[in-house]
Design a protein around this motif. Structure first.
Motif, short mmCIF file in Angstrom:
data_model
loop_
_atom_site.label_atom_id
_atom_site.label_comp_id
_atom_site.label_asym_id
_atom_site.label_seq_id
_atom_site.Cartn_x
_atom_site.Cartn_y
_atom_site.Cartn_z
N MET A 1 0.84 -1.20 0.00
CA MET A 1 0.00 0.00 0.00
C MET A 1 0.88 1.26 0.00
N LEU A 2 1.95 1.25 0.79
CA LEU A 2 2.82 2.42 0.88
C LEU A 2 3.36 2.81 -0.49
N GLU A 3 3.83 1.84 -1.25
CA GLU A 3 4.38 2.16 -2.57
C GLU A 3 3.32 2.70 -3.51
N ARG A 4 2.09 2.16 -3.43
CA ARG A 4 1.01 2.64 -4.29
C ARG A 4 0.70 4.11 -3.98
N ILE A 5 0.62 4.47 -2.71
CA ILE A 5 0.32 5.85 -2.34
C ILE A 5 1.50 6.75 -2.71
N ARG A 6 2.73 6.27 -2.55
CA ARG A 6 3.89 7.07 -2.98
C ARG A 6 3.86 7.35 -4.47
N LYS A 7 3.45 6.36 -5.26
CA LYS A 7 3.36 6.56 -6.71
C LYS A 7 2.29 7.58 -7.06
N VAL A 8 1.16 7.52 -6.37
CA VAL A 8 0.10 8.52 -6.59
C VAL A 8 0.63 9.90 -6.22
N ASN A 9 1.32 10.01 -5.11
CA ASN A 9 1.88 11.29 -4.67
C ASN A 9 2.81 11.88 -5.73
N GLU A 10 3.62 11.03 -6.34
CA GLU A 10 4.56 11.49 -7.36
C GLU A 10 3.89 12.01 -8.62
N THR A 11 2.64 11.62 -8.87
CA THR A 11 1.94 12.09 -10.07
C THR A 11 1.37 13.50 -9.90
N GLY A 12 1.29 13.98 -8.67
CA GLY A 12 0.70 15.30 -8.42
C GLY A 12 1.72 16.41 -8.53
N ALA A 13 1.54 17.29 -9.50
CA ALA A 13 2.48 18.39 -9.70
C ALA A 13 2.59 19.27 -8.45
N PHE A 14 1.47 19.55 -7.80
CA PHE A 14 1.49 20.36 -6.58
C PHE A 14 2.31 19.66 -5.50
N ASN A 15 2.08 18.36 -5.33
CA ASN A 15 2.80 17.61 -4.30
C ASN A 15 4.30 17.59 -4.57
N ARG A 16 4.68 17.42 -5.83
CA ARG A 16 6.10 17.44 -6.18
C ARG A 16 6.70 18.81 -5.91
N TRP A 17 6.00 19.88 -6.34
CA TRP A 17 6.50 21.24 -6.13
C TRP A 17 6.68 21.52 -4.64
N ALA A 18 5.67 21.16 -3.85
CA ALA A 18 5.72 21.44 -2.41
C ALA A 18 6.78 20.59 -1.71
N GLY A 19 7.01 19.40 -2.20
CA GLY A 19 7.96 18.50 -1.55
C GLY A 19 7.31 17.58 -0.53
#
Length: 133
Positions: A1-19
């Motif tokens: 589950m952790l890896e799946r949520i991490r992959k979803v997080n990486e797809t979000g431009a806002f999340n990547r920008w914010a860190g």
């Protein structure tokens, strides 16, 4: 589950920008971490309320996703309790009540400081399951 949520997080431009980093995820719970940067602050140097809301929304959404798959927020609210000042910010979100059509969640945002952690905001979100697209 952790890896799946991490992959979803990486797809979000806002999340990547914010860190935004996914620390843990599973069984209706998630923990996210955001290291402090000066460009995340508002005019007085505190974490901007938009980031506070974004962390709570993201945490609640990811917590709901651990039990329901893809979701969208239909409502969320934030309570700012203290100025958000710290070296990093940690949101812990959990599913309060899962349902077929609505998932109720809650979150707490803590600031990490040299002297420990401090609760700076709370929030709640209602999420609705959606088809993966």
């Amino acid at each position: 589950m952790l890896e799946r949520i991490r992959k979803v997080n990486e797809t979000g431009a806002f999340n990547r920008w914010a860190g935004i980093e996914v620390v843990s995820a599973g069984d209706g719970q998630v923990e996210l971490r955001l290291p402090w940067r000066d460009d995340l602050g508002q005019y007085a140097g505190y974490l901007h309320a938009a980031l506070i809301g974004g962390l709570i929304d993201t945490g609640c959404g990811f917590a709901a996703a651990t039990v329901a798959g893809p979701v969208l927020a239909s409502h969320f609210s934030v309570n700012c309790l203290a100025p958000a000042v710290g070296t990093a910010f940690v949101v812990k979100a959990r599913v309060v009540k899962p349902g077929r059509k609505q998932i109720f969640t809650a979150a707490e945002l803590h600031a990490e400081t040299a002297s420990g952690t401090k609760l700076v905001a709370t929030g709640e979100a209602i999420l609705v399951p959606v088809e993966a697209g």
